[in-house]
Design a protein around this motif. Structure first.
Motif, PDB file in Angstrom:
ATOM      1  N   TYR A 150       0.841  -1.201   0.000  1.00  0.00           N
ATOM      2  CA  TYR A 150       0.000   0.000   0.000  1.00  0.00           C
ATOM      3  C   TYR A 150       0.879   1.255   0.000  1.00  0.00           C
ATOM      4  CZ  TYR A 150       1.025   0.473   5.018  1.00  0.00           C
ATOM      5  OH  TYR A 150       1.652   0.624   6.226  1.00  0.00           O
TER       6      TYR A 150
ATOM      7  N   ILE B  13     -12.757  11.167  -5.105  1.00  0.00           N
ATOM      8  CA  ILE B  13     -12.722   9.813  -4.547  1.00  0.00           C
ATOM      9  C   ILE B  13     -12.130   9.951  -3.153  1.00  0.00           C
ATOM     10  CG2 ILE B  13     -11.555   7.571  -4.678  1.00  0.00           C
ATOM     11  CD1 ILE B  13     -12.925   9.538  -7.664  1.00  0.00           C
TER      12      ILE B  13
ATOM     13  N   LEU C 106     -10.569   8.875   0.031  1.00  0.00           N
ATOM     14  CA  LEU C 106      -9.853   7.708   0.582  1.00  0.00           C
ATOM     15  C   LEU C 106     -10.145   7.664   2.085  1.00  0.00           C
ATOM     16  CD1 LEU C 106      -6.480   8.079  -1.361  1.00  0.00           C
ATOM     17  CD2 LEU C 106      -8.406   6.582  -1.909  1.00  0.00           C
TER      18      LEU C 106
ATOM     19  N   GLU D 133     -12.978   5.660   3.616  1.00  0.00           N
ATOM     20  CA  GLU D 133     -13.961   4.674   4.059  1.00  0.00           C
ATOM     21  C   GLU D 133     -13.977   4.707   5.591  1.00  0.00           C
ATOM     22  OE1 GLU D 133     -15.748   1.925   2.573  1.00  0.00           O
ATOM     23  OE2 GLU D 133     -15.494   2.784   0.571  1.00  0.00           O
TER      24      GLU D 133
ATOM     25  N   MET E 146      -3.975   3.696   0.234  1.00  0.00           N
ATOM     26  CA  MET E 146      -4.547   3.019  -0.921  1.00  0.00           C
ATOM     27  C   MET E 146      -3.761   1.737  -1.149  1.00  0.00           C
ATOM     28  SD  MET E 146      -5.152   4.733  -4.661  1.00  0.00           S
ATOM     29  CE  MET E 146      -6.713   4.462  -5.487  1.00  0.00           C
TER      30      MET E 146
ATOM     31  N   GLN F 193      -6.252  -1.495  -5.191  1.00  0.00           N
ATOM     32  CA  GLN F 193      -7.063  -0.289  -5.453  1.00  0.00           C
ATOM     33  C   GLN F 193      -6.369   0.618  -6.466  1.00  0.00           C
ATOM     34  OE1 GLN F 193      -7.517   1.037  -1.358  1.00  0.00           O
ATOM     35  NE2 GLN F 193      -9.702   0.546  -1.417  1.00  0.00           N
TER      36      GLN F 193
ATOM     37  N   PHE G 207      -8.082   1.684  -9.849  1.00  0.00           N
ATOM     38  CA  PHE G 207      -8.310   3.117 -10.083  1.00  0.00           C
ATOM     39  C   PHE G 207      -7.581   3.589 -11.345  1.00  0.00           C
ATOM     40  CE2 PHE G 207      -7.767   7.699  -9.170  1.00  0.00           C
ATOM     41  CZ  PHE G 207      -9.119   8.014  -9.054  1.00  0.00           C
TER      42      PHE G 207
ATOM     43  N   ASN H 139      -7.324  12.895  -0.662  1.00  0.00           N
ATOM     44  CA  ASN H 139      -8.276  12.225  -1.529  1.00  0.00           C
ATOM     45  C   ASN H 139      -7.761  12.261  -2.957  1.00  0.00           C
ATOM     46  OD1 ASN H 139     -10.093  11.731   0.560  1.00  0.00           O
ATOM     47  ND2 ASN H 139     -11.021  13.760   0.353  1.00  0.00           N
TER      48      ASN H 139
ATOM     49  N   LEU I 155     -15.798   1.906  -9.049  1.00  0.00           N
ATOM     50  CA  LEU I 155     -15.208   2.413  -7.796  1.00  0.00           C
ATOM     51  C   LEU I 155     -15.696   1.586  -6.611  1.00  0.00           C
ATOM     52  CD1 LEU I 155     -15.589   6.267  -8.348  1.00  0.00           C
ATOM     53  CD2 LEU I 155     -13.419   5.031  -8.201  1.00  0.00           C
TER      54      LEU I 155
ATOM     55  N   LEU J 170     -13.830   2.077  -3.312  1.00  0.00           N
ATOM     56  CA  LEU J 170     -13.422   3.482  -3.447  1.00  0.00           C
ATOM     57  C   LEU J 170     -14.618   4.419  -3.631  1.00  0.00           C
ATOM     58  CD1 LEU J 170     -10.362   2.946  -5.828  1.00  0.00           C
ATOM     59  CD2 LEU J 170     -10.254   3.700  -3.444  1.00  0.00           C
TER      60      LEU J 170
ATOM     61  N   SER K  25     -16.708   5.797  -1.375  1.00  0.00           N
ATOM     62  CA  SER K  25     -17.160   6.392  -0.124  1.00  0.00           C
ATOM     63  C   SER K  25     -17.794   7.758  -0.400  1.00  0.00           C
ATOM     64  CB  SER K  25     -15.942   6.538   0.795  1.00  0.00           C
ATOM     65  OG  SER K  25     -16.336   6.737   2.103  1.00  0.00           O
TER      66      SER K  25
END
Lengths: 562, 116
Positions: free
Chosen positions: A82, A339, A341, A343, A351, A355, A359, A378, A396, A401, A403
């Motif tokens: 990540y 988008i 990030l 959640e 990320m 993802q 994306f 974000n 998404l 992704l 949210s």
């Protein structure tokens, strides 16, 4: 997007080779840590609590799908799968090994990326509005300016060893989304009465242990004079900024101690001595750079999309997502999409490699192969056809992704804090997670409305807590983590620093304290006022009263428990 | 150059018992001094119960830093568990013994049994 020319390519490759040599000499013992540290910092490599950390530059927050796929590959191969997007629109890897870093830099160079100007006392990576080139309230796209500054400042022989780091932000829009009032230099593209384009130049803003709102040193600077004027500001700072005390070395302290008028006079004096035409970029170079940022080839579309309207009518989740996360595009039939990030329960700005790949596919297919990183940790798809929104939302959602909380109370900025950072005095991310869980209910979030919470795990303020509508600062007090809470901070054109509500509190009390603050807002709110608008009108007093009542109720509870 | 590190333990008061903690040069990972050298396992750290042992460990740490094995070695005051294992007194040092609190699947907590 800007593409490297032969000079950029050679420059970045040379830096990689140079750093590879430096790492080899470190590993064979010819360089000590004291010798190596300034070299690694010039290449974005820090040593944190558990591992090295590599900070990768994302110039003005713009990326393409090939770059994100490479970041996914690096995350999986050389890190723990990540990456973390930061408040400087950059990306950090938290677990690289020293021996792998030259190879990582090599891979980054393959996709025109690097870690230069992400650390050290130089002009840092220039940040900008995430809706650059898209926003309807924009005078001009700020990215060509940001790129020009990048080219001018990279290895500028005079400014590679400044008294302290130096951050420049540029916006071209009326509404400031780049926090230009709290940067060392903030630039705002504007038109004068004659209709000519130029810059408002703001100097001496900043956060950290001594937060300051920047001062306007030039109301209007003709556009073609930018570099010479910046050079004058940098020269005054470079020669007069304090090098004796790290905590007083930023330009904000110089502006403050010199006085606004006197500082302005010194800059103008320096500017008068400079030979502008030898410093300012030639017009053809400015045009060459600007051409890279030309708008993509949009389709001519009606502004209303039947496809989208019908899909929204039958899919409440899509409807809510579009309502909350979309941003009006200057081109009819298109929108820009945030988008988040964020959640509920996730780490702000993190990320996964999966993802990233998903994306990248979405950006390639639906947004002209381009996306942006925001200083709120974000991402933004800048050019999505409204007709494509149902498909984009589905893709998404499949990647985790979708949210629908952009700008809401759960869309929290948090620095890495004590979970990773060697400078931190308290944890930051778990506080964000706890608050997000407390306010997880979508209807409740919607009822509260726009409310930027910003959390820093130490006084250096990477989490921008001073300019959070609610700001949270984690410190150490008596061997425990302790959190101070402020309200009224604002990073926009209404820039303001938050005011402390009272004494610091324990980590476990923070979510309930935020609830108490929100209750005060809902009680004080008039009409459709947002949180920050209410604080601006009422001042912090009612919030202080509410907070004091909360502290007292906690004290009674804990006494009862004992 | 600004410091990018806040090295050293932040504990006030009693400094013993203590262990010696550092970052490994190659990995950047936290390592602990043992009799034989360095370990990544927080439960295998050598514990100094007296000032002389602590001073000797600190000297060995400095020598290891000079020999480019580790970075920023420093003594960490600890409490001993019922099982005699060292748990740092300061929450920052505890974080280094375990790994990030938000990722139980990462760092030492994912590799080694908890200190009991």
């Amino acid at each position: 997007m800007y593409r490297y020319d032969e000079f950029d390519e050679r420059f970045v490759r040379e830096r990689v080779a140079q750093f590879r040599g430096q790492v080899e000499r470190r590993l064979d013992g010819s360089l000590s840590e004291d010798e190596f540290k300034p070299l690694r910092l010039k290449n974005g490599l820090y040593l944190q609590l558990h591992a090295y950390m590599l900070r990768i530059a994302v110039p003005y927050g713009t990326l393409n799908s090939a770059q994100l796929r490479m970041l996914a590959h690096i995350a999986e191969t050389y890190d723990k799968g990540y990456g973390h997007f930061t408040t400087r629109q950059n990306l950090q890897f938290n677990w690289p090994k020293l021996k792998d870093v030259p190879t990582i830099l090599e891979l980054l160079a393959d996709v025109e990326m690097h870690c230069i100007q992400t650390s050290g006392n130089c002009i840092r990576n220039v940040t900008s509005d995430q809706f650059a080139g898209v926003a309807r309230d924009e005078v001009e796209d700020p990215r060509p300016t940001a790129e020009l500054i990048r080219q001018w400042s990279s290895l500028h022989p005079e400014f590679v060893w400044l008294p302290r780091k130096f951050k420049i932000a540029v916006t071209g829009a009326e509404h400031d989304r780049a926090a230009i009032m709290v940067h060392d230099i903030g630039l705002k593209l504007k038109r004068n009465d004659q209709g000519a384009v130029g810059y408002e130049v703001i100097v001496g803003g900043g956060l950290g242990r001594t937060p300051m709102i920047g001062k306007v040193v030039r109301e209007f600077l003709p556009k073609d004079e930018l570099l010479a004027y910046l050079e004058a500001v940098m020269r005054v700072y470079n020669s007069e900024g304090r090098r004796d005390n790290k905590f007083k070395a930023r330009v904000k302290i110089l502006v403050h101690e010199t006085g606004e008028e006197e500082f302005r006079a010194r800059v103008e004096e320096e500017y008068a001595k400079l030979d502008g035409p030898t410093i300012n970029a030639p017009e053809e170079e400015v045009e060459r750079i600007a051409a890279y940022f030309a708008a993509p080839t949009y389709e001519a579309l009606p502004d209303v999309s039947q496809v989208l309207d019908q899909a929204r009518a039958i899919d409440p989740e899509l409807d809510r997502f579009v309502e909350q996360n979309s941003f009006e595009h200057k081109q009819p039939g298109y929108i820009a999409l945030t988008i988040a990030l964020k959640e509920i329960g996730a780490v702000p700005g993190d990320m996964s490699a999966d993802q990233m790949r998903a994306f990248a596919d979405i950006a390639e297919k639906y947004s002209f192969d381009e996306f942006r990183v925001t200083h709120s940790q974000n991402l933004v798809l800048p050019h999505v056809k409204k007709d494509d929104l149902p498909a984009v939302h589905a893709a998404l959602k499949a990647a985790g992704l979708a949210s629908a909380n952009a700008g809401l109370i759960t869309d929290i900025i948090a620095c890495p804090g004590l979970d990773y950072c060697a400078l931190a005095t308290a944890k930051s991310i778990p506080i964000a997670q706890a608050i997000a869980k407390t306010f997880a209910d979508q209807e409740r979030q919607k009822a509260i409305g726009e409310l930027p919470i910003k959390i820093s795990g130490c006084i250096n303020a990477c989490g921008h807590h001073h300019v959070g509508a609610i700001g949270i600062l984690g410190l150490e007090k008596g061997g425990r983590e302790n959190y101070q809470i402020t309200v009224g901070g604002d990073a926009t054109e209404h820039a303001a620093l938050g005011e402390r509500l009272g004494p610091g509190i324990d980590a476990e009390d923070v979510p309930a304290a935020i609830e108490a603050i929100v209750e005060t807002y809902l009680a004080e709110k008039q009409g459709s006022e947002s949180f920050i608008e209410t604080v601006r009108r009422t001042g912090p007093e009612p919030f202080k009263t509410g907070f004091t009542a909360f502290i007292e109720s906690r004290a009674v509870e804990s006494e009862a428990a004992e | 150059m600004a410091k990018d590190h806040r090295a050293g333990s932040k504990v006030r008061g009693e400094k013993l018992p203590a262990i010696l903690m550092a970052s490994h040069l190659l990995e950047g990972d936290t390592v602990f001094k043992t009799d034989a050298g360095w370990t990544r396992d927080p439960s295998a750290a050598k514990i100094a119960h007296d000032a002389e042992t602590a001073a000797a460990m600190e000297a060995e740490g400095k020598a290891a830093a000079a020999a480019n094995l580790v970075i920023d070695p420093y003594l960490v005051p600890v409490d001993l568990t019922d099982g005699g294992l060292p748990v740092a007194k300061h929450f920052r040092d505890v974080m280094r013994q375990k790994g990030p609190s938000i990722h139980p699947d990462m760092g030492k907590q994912a590799e080694f049994p908890p200190l009991r």
